[in-house]
Scaffold this motif. Sequence first.
Motif, mmCIF file in Angstrom:
data_model
loop_
_atom_site.group_PDB
_atom_site.id
_atom_site.type_symbol
_atom_site.label_atom_id
_atom_site.label_comp_id
_atom_site.label_asym_id
_atom_site.label_seq_id
_atom_site.Cartn_x
_atom_site.Cartn_y
_atom_site.Cartn_z
ATOM 1 N N TYR A 47 88.302 41.608 21.651
ATOM 2 C CA TYR A 47 89.334 41.638 22.701
ATOM 3 C C TYR A 47 88.863 41.098 24.052
ATOM 4 C CZ TYR A 47 91.551 44.715 19.278
ATOM 5 O OH TYR A 47 92.082 45.242 18.114
ATOM 6 N N LYS A 103 89.570 39.195 17.647
ATOM 7 C CA LYS A 103 90.606 39.074 18.684
ATOM 8 C C LYS A 103 90.047 38.713 20.064
ATOM 9 C CE LYS A 103 94.055 41.888 16.332
ATOM 10 N NZ LYS A 103 95.001 43.007 16.402
ATOM 11 N N ALA A 104 88.813 38.222 20.105
ATOM 12 C CA ALA A 104 88.287 37.685 21.365
ATOM 13 C C ALA A 104 88.887 36.302 21.602
ATOM 14 C CB ALA A 104 86.767 37.614 21.321
ATOM 15 N N VAL A 105 88.955 35.910 22.868
ATOM 16 C CA VAL A 105 89.581 34.643 23.255
ATOM 17 C C VAL A 105 88.596 33.807 24.061
ATOM 18 C CG1 VAL A 105 91.407 33.578 24.639
ATOM 19 C CG2 VAL A 105 91.915 35.619 23.276
ATOM 20 N N GLY A 148 87.822 32.805 30.308
ATOM 21 C CA GLY A 148 88.766 31.873 30.904
ATOM 22 C C GLY A 148 88.371 30.426 30.705
ATOM 23 N N GLU A 199 87.934 38.213 26.823
ATOM 24 C CA GLU A 199 88.566 36.935 27.129
ATOM 25 C C GLU A 199 87.667 36.113 28.054
ATOM 26 O OE1 GLU A 199 92.529 37.333 28.616
ATOM 27 O OE2 GLU A 199 93.121 38.799 27.095
ATOM 28 N N TYR A 242 90.231 33.499 18.905
ATOM 29 C CA TYR A 242 90.871 32.256 19.345
ATOM 30 C C TYR A 242 89.857 31.405 20.111
ATOM 31 C CZ TYR A 242 94.040 29.125 21.902
ATOM 32 O OH TYR A 242 94.669 28.019 22.425
ATOM 33 N N ARG A 280 87.072 40.650 30.805
ATOM 34 C CA ARG A 280 87.782 39.402 31.092
ATOM 35 C C ARG A 280 87.009 38.577 32.108
ATOM 36 N NH1 ARG A 280 94.053 40.706 32.097
ATOM 37 N NH2 ARG A 280 94.176 38.467 31.632
ATOM 38 N N GLY A 306 88.868 30.362 26.087
ATOM 39 C CA GLY A 306 89.860 29.411 26.573
ATOM 40 C C GLY A 306 89.461 27.964 26.371
#
Length: 352
Positions: free
Chosen positions: A289, A272-274, A293, A291, A256, A308, A276
């Motif tokens: 996985y 599936k890493a994010v 911010g 993330e 994402y 994260r 922001g």
Amino acid sequence: MKAVVLAAGKGEGLFPFTQKEQKESITVLGKSVISYVLEGIKKAGIREAVVVVNENGKQVQESVNVDLSLEFVEQKRPGITGAVKDGMEKVGEDFLLAFGDVIADPEFYVSLMNIYAMGARAVFSLVPVYEGLQTYGLAKIVGDRLEVVKEGSTLALAGAYILPYGDFDDLLEYFSRISPMAKYFIWSGNWIDIGFPEDLINAVEMLLKSAKTIVSNNATVSKTALIGKGVIIEDGAVVEDYAVIKGPAYIGRDAYVGSYSLVRDYSSIEEKAVVGAYCEVAHSLIEPYAEIGSKSYVTYSVIGKGARLGASVITSNYPAVIVRGKVNKLGALISSGENISHGSVLPPNFKK
């Protein structure tokens, strides 16, 4: 012929990252490091391999997605010589020995087997190196034969060999003993030995250099997003409004990228890493996985699986560091599962 693949090292050059994640299981452009090795072995015509692992062998095993017959063996004898012996005794014949932390084109392994097919008893792969020679085993060509040496050469032993089955007390001594009868080739294609964080960043660049833009029909890319040249976007990925993916870059399965974010210059956002909204990511490897911010700036960094980073985290990559005799930039190395607080400004070469 069968292969013996070594994947039992501690990966000390990547500490503290490899205290949680086995080096060979690290994901780069959707595949684990060891999968690149196994794919090359398969293309070379080998269908069975013994993989020597340590107590983290389950991580390596679960990271493999290559159609080969694999036997995983936990190392019992000490050192690299012990690892080779533990694998070799399961094979019982001449074998292909491969180091599980090398990323190279499959043709690297095909070349090895082609020379063996011409009647060679042993085959060595060599690669020219010009920096950090002390970190490699070296070989020198003397007349029409090969000598394994400790210095005085810029040809490194490249991590793939065909060796005769036999007894030995030290692997390098065995290399020296058989080298006069061995054939060899010098590899000039894609090749990188993953020993330090910078090697992972350089591997992403190496693999993306010739990338062509491929956007999956099963990805969701906003009509207002901008996709540049050399961008790969996998199934299930989402790229939100006004995001810019300026290639070369890789966006993995189900990853994402938030609105107004910029992913650029040899970055890999894995499965599936994010990332922001309002972020910038450059020259970085973001593991599955993980993330990032919103409003964060991440450059020349490796972010581990499930790590994260809070909002507004900034990494810095100056001053540079010397790795293998070369000036390298490193922003941050964040281990799997670690958390970085909102608003953190990380100093250069930060490791957690």
